[in-house]
Design a protein around this motif. Sequence first.
Motif, PDB file in Angstrom:
ATOM      1  N   THR A 140       0.822  -1.214   0.000  1.00 57.76           N
ATOM      2  CA  THR A 140       0.000   0.000   0.000  1.00 57.76           C
ATOM      3  C   THR A 140       0.859   1.267   0.000  1.00 57.76           C
ATOM      4  OG1 THR A 140      -0.163  -0.079   2.423  1.00 57.76           O
ATOM      5  CG2 THR A 140      -1.919  -1.142   1.179  1.00 57.76           C
ATOM      6  N   ASP A 141       2.120   1.141  -0.441  1.00 57.73           N
ATOM      7  CA  ASP A 141       3.011   2.291  -0.348  1.00 57.73           C
ATOM      8  C   ASP A 141       2.809   3.301  -1.480  1.00 57.73           C
ATOM      9  OD1 ASP A 141       4.231   1.099  -2.523  1.00 57.73           O
ATOM     10  OD2 ASP A 141       6.128   0.665  -1.512  1.00 57.73           O
ATOM     11  N   HIS A 142       1.891   3.015  -2.403  1.00 57.02           N
ATOM     12  CA  HIS A 142       1.668   3.910  -3.538  1.00 57.02           C
ATOM     13  C   HIS A 142       0.617   4.975  -3.264  1.00 57.02           C
ATOM     14  CE1 HIS A 142      -1.435   0.865  -3.747  1.00 57.02           C
ATOM     15  NE2 HIS A 142      -2.135   1.646  -4.563  1.00 57.02           N
ATOM     16  N   ASP A 143      -0.168   4.810  -2.170  1.00 58.53           N
ATOM     17  CA  ASP A 143      -1.305   5.711  -1.986  1.00 58.53           C
ATOM     18  C   ASP A 143      -1.697   5.769  -0.507  1.00 58.53           C
ATOM     19  OD1 ASP A 143      -3.728   7.071  -1.988  1.00 58.53           O
ATOM     20  OD2 ASP A 143      -4.540   5.990  -3.701  1.00 58.53           O
ATOM     21  N   MET A 148      -4.284   3.931   4.607  1.00 60.61           N
ATOM     22  CA  MET A 148      -5.128   4.195   5.771  1.00 60.61           C
ATOM     23  C   MET A 148      -6.291   3.212   5.846  1.00 60.61           C
ATOM     24  SD  MET A 148      -3.683   6.700   7.396  1.00 60.61           S
ATOM     25  CE  MET A 148      -2.039   6.271   6.783  1.00 60.61           C
ATOM     26  N   ALA A 149      -6.835   2.847   4.698  1.00 57.69           N
ATOM     27  CA  ALA A 149      -7.965   1.919   4.675  1.00 57.69           C
ATOM     28  C   ALA A 149      -7.551   0.514   5.082  1.00 57.69           C
ATOM     29  CB  ALA A 149      -8.603   1.891   3.285  1.00 57.69           C
ATOM     30  N   LEU A 150      -6.410   0.067   4.560  1.00 57.09           N
ATOM     31  CA  LEU A 150      -6.050  -1.345   4.727  1.00 57.09           C
ATOM     32  C   LEU A 150      -5.249  -1.638   5.979  1.00 57.09           C
ATOM     33  CD1 LEU A 150      -5.103  -3.035   1.350  1.00 57.09           C
ATOM     34  CD2 LEU A 150      -7.098  -3.353   2.781  1.00 57.09           C
ATOM     35  N   VAL A 151      -4.364  -0.736   6.371  1.00 55.22           N
ATOM     36  CA  VAL A 151      -3.497  -1.070   7.512  1.00 55.22           C
ATOM     37  C   VAL A 151      -4.173  -0.708   8.840  1.00 55.22           C
ATOM     38  CG1 VAL A 151      -1.235  -0.804   8.557  1.00 55.22           C
ATOM     39  CG2 VAL A 151      -1.424  -1.074   6.097  1.00 55.22           C
ATOM     40  N   SER A 197      -8.685   6.264  10.595  1.00 56.39           N
ATOM     41  CA  SER A 197     -10.022   6.657  10.138  1.00 56.39           C
ATOM     42  C   SER A 197     -10.069   8.135   9.780  1.00 56.39           C
ATOM     43  CB  SER A 197     -11.065   6.365  11.229  1.00 56.39           C
ATOM     44  OG  SER A 197     -11.219   4.985  11.451  1.00 56.39           O
ATOM     45  N   ARG A 198      -9.479   8.948  10.645  1.00 53.58           N
ATOM     46  CA  ARG A 198      -9.526  10.391  10.447  1.00 53.58           C
ATOM     47  C   ARG A 198      -8.807  10.803   9.165  1.00 53.58           C
ATOM     48  NH1 ARG A 198      -6.255  13.318  13.618  1.00 53.58           N
ATOM     49  NH2 ARG A 198      -6.405  11.709  15.229  1.00 53.58           N
TER      50      ARG A 198
END
Length: 255
Positions: A140-143, A148-151, A197-198
């Motif tokens: 997920t290092d591209h976006d 934030m959604a996945l980790v 989340s924020r």
Amino acid sequence: METDLDLKISKVAQLQIDWADEQFEFSSSETVLRVSDPGRPKKPLLVSPKELPKRRLGSPEGHAALMHSIAHIEFNAVNLALDAIYRFQDMPKRFYLDWLGVAGEESYHFQMIREHLYHLGYEYGDMVAHDGLWMTTYETDHDPLVRMALVPRTLEARGLDVTPPMIQKLRSIGDKRGVEILKILLQDEIGHVEVGSRWFRYICEERHLNPFNTFQAIIENYYHGDLRGPFNYEARAQAGFCEQEIAWLKTLNQP
């Protein structure tokens, strides 16, 4: 990238001192490098999740294995928070303060669990572990939106679901110190997921995206696991999951 455990912990503390002393440099790096293998000690040996030995909590080895697995998660979470600070260089200043705070708390968690593990007769690295959390961080290092959604909002949020049952198990075998440590972890992790989340919602707003639809789409397109309950709805609500997301999770929890 520091591999020595004690040095890594002291360097995280120094980062916080540097922030307080306004010694951070905020100009963007010319190149942001991908980090497939962050700084960690030679042990534990990393294996696939299927290769992890199954041990009963009632045995001394099973008790230690549970604490070792939690220590491994917390250690990885230090690298994860630091990577968010390094990687996503066009976010508001508050983003970096939030994730530096997370790194400091994860470092503190790791130290508590490492000490408890020592009293059980083991050191971090004595058992094998898997690398799922970091692999998702790498993927997920591209976006920052996907990160934030996945980790924090998916992988770390699982900690909110599984920690209360682990507390009950440790209480059943009389591990009072372990219970107290996990209570601290649960409370702090609610805050960490809330940070995710924020900033997830902040990026959605910046990009004019619907947060609920976007979260669902990211789970569908990127998440390799099977998102199913039981879920800790109360903790997730405290961590920034909206009513619509909670209602959706309840549909996933149905048999």
